[in-house]
Design an enzyme around this catalytic site. Structure first.
Site, mmCIF file in Angstrom:
data_model
loop_
_atom_site.group_PDB
_atom_site.id
_atom_site.type_symbol
_atom_site.label_atom_id
_atom_site.label_comp_id
_atom_site.label_asym_id
_atom_site.label_seq_id
_atom_site.Cartn_x
_atom_site.Cartn_y
_atom_site.Cartn_z
ATOM 1 N N GLU A 139 -4.571 -3.360 40.218
ATOM 2 C CA GLU A 139 -5.853 -4.086 40.267
ATOM 3 C C GLU A 139 -6.583 -3.842 41.588
ATOM 4 O O GLU A 139 -7.794 -3.674 41.622
ATOM 5 C CB GLU A 139 -5.630 -5.588 40.057
ATOM 6 C CG GLU A 139 -5.020 -5.963 38.703
ATOM 7 C CD GLU A 139 -5.881 -5.521 37.529
ATOM 8 O OE1 GLU A 139 -7.110 -5.551 37.637
ATOM 9 O OE2 GLU A 139 -5.307 -5.122 36.500
ATOM 10 N N ASP B 117 -3.811 3.637 38.640
ATOM 11 C CA ASP B 117 -2.363 3.884 38.526
ATOM 12 C C ASP B 117 -1.866 4.695 39.720
ATOM 13 O O ASP B 117 -0.825 4.383 40.307
ATOM 14 C CB ASP B 117 -2.045 4.650 37.233
ATOM 15 C CG ASP B 117 -1.939 3.719 36.023
ATOM 16 O OD1 ASP B 117 -1.998 2.489 36.214
ATOM 17 O OD2 ASP B 117 -1.801 4.234 34.891
HETATM 18 ZN ZN LIG Z 1 -6.773 -1.128 35.108
#
Ligand SMILES: [Zn+2]
Length: 414
Positions: free
Chosen positions: A279, A360
């Site tokens: 996030e 990621d």
């Molecule tokens: Zn995401």
């Protein structure tokens, strides 16, 4: 006039057919792998969980197909059956020749009427389908309360907002669509700040993550990655559903991170840290302002389109409304634009998937390796019975996130 209706009907039919074909392809692909999962998938899910995920995916897809057909039929009947012009005549009679409040009310009433036929489907999905697979945590009483609160909110916020919007149109003349855009975009920014503070608490309880090892860990991660979080909040998502999630809202000073209580129950501290790092990755890579800017461009284009349609002598009359009336043009645009924006969805999703890969990669670097992120994603897929073998066209068209197999491959190699 007939040709406008035919074009509208054709656009709606085309969208429905594309939707049904893509879902059918997806179901065929899921069934093709049902007996024997691909190697990459077998590493993610054990066989019993995989079997359940296949059943859940197929049942949800079949139910979604019924819902789509029903919704399209209702919309067609409402658009082409003369209900809306009759409602507009009634609402117009409530006010004087220059009043706008009754036109705002017309748009709201039409929206409420249109949402009623879908209610039995929503009920079935929650208390039959989700229930069957163990995801439903809601009760009929809570469900009804949610709907009542939602309708009241729609009137409390939607009515004044539409009234101001229609008044702005009346005051600003030919360039109203620029002023209308400024108003609505400003409202959207305001909602980004107010929604978690004012509206979300009406439905859920938000509590700061309590002191302890987890909180210390997550705040340390924030410091390490250049994201000074004041609080991390926990939302009681378990009140309604067993599905788990984490998200990030707001911008600048108003940013906040919200974790579902279901997520905290399912993941280890290290995996939660990886999810938070993902996030934060969205934040550090500037994805949120980019998304807001893009939605602003789309909204401006939408307003320009409404202004053009409302000025035309053919748009309103084709659907039984008097020409030059802006409220029906707004409503018609709202009901019909989905048949066109549907085709732009894949572009938005392509960009969204690119952002997911970036977030990621950020999480992997922040965690010193891909293991924690992969662990978190695998558990999320297992607990949510995620479909791990979607058809390529289906995921390409609809998925805002890459599939788990794609995400793992990117985490390990790049
Ligand atoms: Zn995401």
């Amino acid at each position: 006039m007939v040709s406008v209706l035919w074009i509208a009907a054709a656009l709606m039919a085309l969208r429905l057919v594309a939707d049904l074909v893509l879902s059918a392809l997806n179901r065929a692909e899921v069934r093709r792998h049902a007996g024997e999962p691909p190697a990459a998938v077998a590493a993610i899910m054990d066989r019993p969980t995989y079997g359940k995920a296949v059943a859940y995916t197929l049942e949800k897809s079949r139910f979604g197909m019924l819902t789509e057909i029903f919704d399209t039929l209702v919309l067609a009947m409402v658009l082409f059956g003369g209900v809306l012009p009759a409602l507009f005549d009634i609402a117009a009679g409530w006010g004087g020749p220059d009043s706008t409040w009754n036109h705002a009310l017309f748009i709201l009433l039409a929206a409420v009427l249109l949402s009623i036929p879908a209610l039995p489907f929503e009920w079935w999905e929650q208390f039959r389908l989700e229930q069957k697979f163990g995801f439903n945590k809601s009760t009929p009483g809570l469900w009804v309360m949610d709907k009542v609160k939602g309708a009241l909110l729609m009137f409390a916020i939607g009515f004044p907002l539409l009234w101001v919007l229609l008044s702005v149109v009346a005051w600003t003349g030919a360039n109203w669509w620029i002023w209308g855009f400024v108003l609505m975009f400003g409202f959207q920014l305001l909602m980004l700040i107010l929604y978690p503070k004012v509206i979300l608490p009406l439905f859920n309880k938000l509590t700061p993550l309590p002191e302890g090892d987890l909180r210390t860990r997550l705040l340390a991660l924030g410091d390490r990655t250049g994201f000074q979080a004041k609080t991390i909040e926990v939302i009681d998502g378990s009140k309604r559903s067993g599905h788990s999630n984490a998200y990030f809202t707001g911008f600048g000073r108003f940013r906040r991170i919200v974790l579902f209580d279901t997520l905290i129950a399912q993941l280890t501290a290290e995996e939660l840290e990886a999810v938070l790092a993902h996030e934060i990755g969205h934040y550090r890579r500037g994805h949120i302002p980019k998304m807001i800017a893009m939605s602003a461009v789309m909204m401006l284009a939408g307003f320009a389109a409404i202004a053009w349609l409302a000025r035309s002598p053919w748009f309103n009359p084709a659907f039984g409304f008097p020409p030059g009336q802006i409220a029906p043009s707004f409503l018609l645009f709202g009901l019909l634009s989905g048949a066109i924006t549907f085709w732009f969805g894949p572009l938005g999703n392509l960009l969204s998937r690119k952002y997911e890969y970036e977030a990621d990669a950020f999480a992997r670097d922040a965690m010193g390796g891909p293991a924690a992120m992969i662990g978190a994603l695998r558990k999320l897929a297992q607990k949510n019975l995620t479909n791990l073998t979607p058809h390529r066209w289906f995921s390409g068209f609809y998925y805002s996130h890459p599939t788990l197999v794609e995400r793992e491959a990117a985490l390990v190699q790049s």
